[in-house]
Design a protein around this motif. Sequence first.
Motif, PDB file in Angstrom:
ATOM      1  N   GLN A 189       1.171   4.345  -2.926  1.00  0.00           N
ATOM      2  CA  GLN A 189       1.077   5.778  -2.647  1.00  0.00           C
ATOM      3  C   GLN A 189       2.297   6.513  -3.196  1.00  0.00           C
ATOM      4  O   GLN A 189       2.183   7.589  -3.797  1.00  0.00           O
ATOM      5  CB  GLN A 189       0.963   6.020  -1.137  1.00  0.00           C
ATOM      6  N   GLY A 247       0.805  -1.214   0.000  1.00  0.00           N
ATOM      7  CA  GLY A 247       0.000   0.000   0.000  1.00  0.00           C
ATOM      8  C   GLY A 247       0.839   1.264   0.000  1.00  0.00           C
ATOM      9  O   GLY A 247       0.562   2.218  -0.737  1.00  0.00           O
ATOM     10  N   TYR A 284      -4.596   6.560  -2.332  1.00  0.00           N
ATOM     11  CA  TYR A 284      -4.682   5.889  -3.626  1.00  0.00           C
ATOM     12  C   TYR A 284      -4.816   4.377  -3.423  1.00  0.00           C
ATOM     13  O   TYR A 284      -4.048   3.762  -2.685  1.00  0.00           O
ATOM     14  CB  TYR A 284      -3.431   6.174  -4.460  1.00  0.00           C
ATOM     15  N   GLN A 285      -5.809   3.779  -4.080  1.00  0.00           N
ATOM     16  CA  GLN A 285      -6.021   2.337  -4.055  1.00  0.00           C
ATOM     17  C   GLN A 285      -5.870   1.804  -5.482  1.00  0.00           C
ATOM     18  O   GLN A 285      -6.577   2.256  -6.384  1.00  0.00           O
ATOM     19  CB  GLN A 285      -7.417   2.001  -3.517  1.00  0.00           C
ATOM     20  N   SER A 286      -4.952   0.866  -5.675  1.00  0.00           N
ATOM     21  CA  SER A 286      -4.682   0.360  -7.024  1.00  0.00           C
ATOM     22  C   SER A 286      -5.581  -0.810  -7.413  1.00  0.00           C
ATOM     23  O   SER A 286      -5.566  -1.236  -8.567  1.00  0.00           O
ATOM     24  CB  SER A 286      -3.223  -0.107  -7.118  1.00  0.00           C
ATOM     25  N   ASP A 287      -6.379  -1.335  -6.466  1.00  0.00           N
ATOM     26  CA  ASP A 287      -7.104  -2.578  -6.710  1.00  0.00           C
ATOM     27  C   ASP A 287      -8.029  -2.491  -7.923  1.00  0.00           C
ATOM     28  O   ASP A 287      -8.025  -3.360  -8.786  1.00  0.00           O
ATOM     29  CB  ASP A 287      -7.917  -2.966  -5.468  1.00  0.00           C
TER      30      ASP A 287
END
Length: 658
Positions: A102, A98, A258-261
Amino acid sequence: MSNAMDIAADLQLPSLPEVTLRALKACQAGDSYREISQIVATDTALVARLLSLANSALYRTNPPIHSVEQALLRLGTRRFQTLLLTSALRQLLFELGGDEWQQLRDFWRHSLTTALTARALATLTRYPSPEEAFLLGMVHNIGELIAIKTPAQERRQDILNHQNEIAARFVTGWGLGPLAADAMRYQQAPPPQLRDASHLVKLISLSTRLALSDSAGIAAAGTIFGLREDLTREICGRINEEVATMAASFGIPLDTAYQSDEGTRQLRQTLIHQAIASKALELRASDSSNPSDLIASTVNSLGVLTGLPALCFGPEAENLRLLAGTGTNLPDLRLHPQPGGSVLSEAWNGGTPISLGEREPSVLDRQLLAILGTPSFMAFPVQQDGQVLAIFALGMDPESLVATTELVQLFIHELATLIDSQTPEEPNVDSQITHDRIRRQVHEVSNPLTIIKQYIFQLRARMNDEAVQEDLDIIREELDRAGYLLLQISTGNSPATTSGTDLNPELESLARILQDSLFNQGDRSLKLSLCREDTHVQGSTSCVRQIIINLIRNAVESLEAGSGEIAVSTAAPIIQNQRRWVELQITDNGPGIPEAVRRNLFAPVNSLKGQGHRGLGLSIVKQLIDDMEGIIACHTGQEGTTFRILLPAAGHNKHDTD
């Protein structure tokens, strides 16, 4: 020198999945080079991969590439899409935490802000190549990107401590010149030391400071370029707004976590669907009703999707047999899948994926490792209604086991769904992809068939003419090409290339045929003006003929009331960028191309030529010329339209200037 400099030149670097996804969709939609380059230019990893290939010994010509758009034009659409696909596949194998995601988002914002600032300052201070400044702004901190994907903390810090030299090394390797390397090397030099430095060094150094949005950057602008504070703040504010707009268009949040999922999921699904769709036509075209044979035909797709070697086994009586693989010279391997035996046998009998991992390999396991050429492998069964239909053996990299396993399982799920829906009445393929592909090929078939229909009557009337034999030979070649194109529709194969084509004789032959059809009326004329020099070009006769016929047909169809003149000329040799070319020009005196069409000139969109024509001709011409590493340009106005084409001369070795 620190071991931080021991970094491979072709290093795979992470990107934000949203940017890669947008670039893939732009390619699939047939967007222009400029539109695609604007997307790619926002991502340091994609820029680095593009520069590495475009300025490599394989493609390099003088002078070197200094902008993303130049790099795209040099590679052509097919090579770039291959590069983008490879980068996207590698993207899925990066296992970032995580905090690292970021950092990657913040890196993206800073590098893009620096690049846009560098371009704005270059324009303001009259630097001759603002796009070069933008490019260097995008890669100035590439060492930081390398550090993000480096798990070892000590190694990561070592890279960060030497990132200026790392950037200089990459820029030098890409052939961008010593001044560009200096701009990387001295980007953090104190402003008082930069007053008499080279223009490019000052641009990059100031841009990196202004991208941090602190008072030191504002002061440096006055020291380095004598810029007023209010002007500098106005530039920074405009750049920040532009970055925010781009981020919003990609769906990248700048002010929240920021969430990349979601982006990664969408990227993975896009790649899965693309790989499956590319094989779907072959699955439907197969004469076999055996599901294991159909599965075997997708093994190359699995190899492309994962970037790993793969084998496919299917049932034969009581045994399993090696049906297909990504390699060559595969053995005729048969085995009886005994319980408690090899990894392959256990996966077949149990119906679940099994990895070799740390277990002691059996003899069959060792045989498969030798065929795959990898230190480990994993077996993935393909099931339908609880029955195992076939099984993949995939060579594995232990470091990316989790990500690769998830990717393969998604592939197999989609593959099983596809096989389950394969019925003669309703093939389950992406209808738009299928429609577009067939539409392009049928459009190309219409060219030679139309010629044959229009000329056969005239040729019958000239049976006693001495030239009729040569005309019949040309007709026969067109029939052969039509048959080959029809074969492409059923197999999806690409046309073979030949060593070269002599342009002038080809034009003379086609002109004689076209005179009896498209120009058989007195109000239309075709005029040839051919040079005396050698006009051999690199490219197959079939491709050259398609280009000529498409452009002349388009020119005739653009003439008002069907009347006017088409002029075709050649010139050789043309020297450009230290390479030898043969020039082909096709000019009409029609009303010119409407503005609405010009904006998407080479895209497969509806044209204004009537319901029977859908604007595919120029799109196909552009693709053919790209594949021949040629160049096409268009000038149009009220006085008419000219297409100028440069094709590589057959006698010129593209590596001569590397």
